[in-house]
Design a protein around this motif. Structure first.
Motif, mmCIF file in Angstrom:
data_model
loop_
_atom_site.group_PDB
_atom_site.id
_atom_site.type_symbol
_atom_site.label_atom_id
_atom_site.label_comp_id
_atom_site.label_asym_id
_atom_site.label_seq_id
_atom_site.Cartn_x
_atom_site.Cartn_y
_atom_site.Cartn_z
ATOM 1 N N TYR A 296 0.824 -1.214 0.000
ATOM 2 C CA TYR A 296 0.000 0.000 0.000
ATOM 3 C C TYR A 296 0.858 1.263 0.000
ATOM 4 C CZ TYR A 296 -4.229 -2.750 0.682
ATOM 5 O OH TYR A 296 -5.279 -3.651 0.498
ATOM 6 N N GLU A 307 -4.836 -2.498 -12.212
ATOM 7 C CA GLU A 307 -5.238 -3.888 -12.025
ATOM 8 C C GLU A 307 -4.127 -4.705 -11.354
ATOM 9 O OE1 GLU A 307 -4.390 -3.355 -16.550
ATOM 10 O OE2 GLU A 307 -5.253 -2.202 -14.876
ATOM 11 N N GLU A 310 -4.300 -3.853 -7.646
ATOM 12 C CA GLU A 310 -5.446 -4.525 -7.029
ATOM 13 C C GLU A 310 -5.150 -6.000 -6.775
ATOM 14 O OE1 GLU A 310 -10.252 -5.230 -7.867
ATOM 15 O OE2 GLU A 310 -8.998 -4.145 -9.321
ATOM 16 N N ARG A 311 -4.540 -6.662 -7.757
ATOM 17 C CA ARG A 311 -4.227 -8.089 -7.597
ATOM 18 C C ARG A 311 -3.170 -8.306 -6.527
ATOM 19 N NH1 ARG A 311 -2.599 -9.682 -13.445
ATOM 20 N NH2 ARG A 311 -2.411 -11.799 -12.604
ATOM 21 N N GLN A 313 -2.528 -6.362 -3.896
ATOM 22 C CA GLN A 313 -3.102 -6.119 -2.578
ATOM 23 C C GLN A 313 -4.047 -7.245 -2.169
ATOM 24 O OE1 GLN A 313 -4.702 -2.168 -3.160
ATOM 25 N NE2 GLN A 313 -2.728 -1.185 -2.736
#
Length: 461
Positions: A296, A307, A310-311, A313
């Motif tokens: 993060y 994307e 997102e993957r 995290q």
């Protein structure tokens, strides 16, 4: 049958040089047609840290002695157009030198009346003039980017050599100089010596190197001198008199990995000694604790697609589980090189030596596999990787069965990439805003690698 696609030609690199007057706030400009430009050349080595070619070009073409202070700007967005431009700031070490021909010293007043042919050079020159004229506060770049540091380092090198009856025969020559290291080649009456300075994040390297060379002289060369300063560490080494294995073979890497495994196994009972020498504690438990903050961190994620972020995290908890799973195997956590690849290995007298312990720490030893077998140096195929991996795992059979060692090695692959990303986050936190851009994308590269490796690992189960 369609014709094969032609390979894209490599981009043309151009290095532009801000060469200051030794005393006055002026710099060297060169007439080019009906305009003016900074002196420039096409480097033979396309690696920005190899600044010795800057100094050599100025000496050979202009008869002027200079050293390079820092890389002021890198324009690589033009790669698609086949160009990469870099601008360096040098230090003039020859006060009596005068330009001739199409070269002139130019200050701010003269600059206003000069037509500059290269877009963007006027802004860079004016920013440099603002600094040297103290119109703006110069940014903090690091000690070896400032005038005077080279002279201080040269004096210390001379003292170290003299204490051992060695005489310097020429000024030290820059050969690597960038955000995380400055290295000088030192000619002496007893062969070449090499000086290395590292920032605070790596200041433990001299101590680690000395401790390992005492214990493993057959694998790690010993330093001649060391110095610890606020914000940096210094080390003076003799010439290794061998070949750096930047184009390492499978056989050479296999031997190097076997040597590394022997050192790591022997170090299991000496972890406290290694901590005292400067090895940081970066065991799997700590990696698991830092996974979420790593995934993060905007500075680390820069350059990744939404994307991909997102993957990544979404895999945070899975990465933590992997850390616990790898720790459950019988392989103890011990010495880790942290940057094990052909560029940090040397072939001498038929043996492979290991150097550059800037990232040395206490961690799971198998995390070294990723840089050893899939780095920016030769890309090895799957069969070659398997041969090297098996050579590394063979000495560990006393701790687990061959089958479980193979499982652990596969599990270590994505975690090794996370370890590298975490290393780069620590490095990026050290330099100032004026130099941090030189590391842009390094942490993100390894996060992408961790993502792909984790998915491949879980899909193979």
């Amino acid at each position: 049958m369609s014709e094969p696609a032609l390979a894209e030609p490599p981009p043309i690199y151009t290095y532009h040089l801000i060469i200051p007057h030794a005393i006055e706030p002026r710099l060297l400009l060169q007439r080019s047609g009906d305009g003016w430009v900074l002196p420039s050349f096409e480097p033979e080595v396309k690696y920005g840290a190899r600044v010795g070619q800057n100094n050599a070009w100025v000496q050979e073409r202009l008869g002027l002695e200079c050293i390079t202070l820092y890389l002021a700007h890198l324009e690589d967005r033009l790669k698609e157009a086949g160009r990469v431009d870099a601008t360096y700031v040098l230090q003039n070490r020859q006060p009596g030198w005068s330009p001739s021909g199409d070269l002139q010293w130019v200050g701010r007043q003269e600059l206003a009346n000069r037509e500059l042919r290269v877009p963007g050079q006027r802004g860079m020159i004016e920013a440099w003039l603002d600094e040297v004229e103290a119109r703006v506060l110069p940014p903090t770049r690091g000690t070896w980017n400032a005038p005077g540091w080279y002279d201080e380092a040269t004096a210390w090198i001379g003292d170290q050599l003299q204490a051992h009856g060695i005489k310097m025969t020429a000024p030290p020559q820059q050969f690597k100089h960038w955000i995380i290291t400055s290295a000088l080649k030192v000619p002496t009456d007893q062969g070449d010596y090499y000086f290395k300075a590292v920032p605070a994040v790596f200041a433990q390297e001299p101590g680690i190197t000395a401790a390992l060379s005492d214990r493993y002289p057959e694998y790690v060369p010993a330093p001649l001198g060391m110095r610890s300063l606020p914000g940096e560490g210094w080390m003076l080494m003799p010439d290794f008199k061998g070949e750096v294995l930047e184009h390492i073979s499978v056989e050479q890497m296999s031997e190097a990995l076997r040597n590394l495994a022997r050192m790591q196994i022997d170090s299991i009972s000496r972890v406290e000694e290694l901590r005292d020498a400067g090895c940081a504690d970066r065991q799997l438990e700590r990696l698991a604790q830092e996974v979420k903050s790593l995934l993060y961190d905007p500075a680390v994620l820069e350059g990744l697609l939404p994307e991909e972020v997102e993957r990544l995290q979404g895999l945070g908890s899975r990465f933590q589980q992997m850390c616990a799973q790898l720790a459950s195997y019988g392989v103890p956590q011990t010495l880790l090189h942290g940057d094990f690849h052909g560029g940090n290995l040397l072939s001498r007298d038929g043996k492979v030596l290991i150097f550059d312990w800037t990232d040395g720490c206490i961690a799971h030893p198998f995390l070294d596999l990723i840089t050893a077998m899939d780095n920016h140096y030769p890309r090895f195929g799957e069969d070659e990787q398997a041969r090297m991996r098996d050579a590394y795992l063979a000495p560990w059979v006393g701790y687990e069965s061959p089958e479980r060692l193979l499982e652990a090695a596969r599990l270590a692959w994505p975690l090794g990439a996370l370890h590298q990303a975490l290393s780069y986050r620590g490095i990026m936190a050290t330099p100032s805003d004026a130099t941090r851009w030189e590391l842009k994308g390094a942490a993100g590269y390894y996060l992408k690698y961790a993502l792909d490796a984790a998915l491949r690992h879980d899909n193979a189960l």
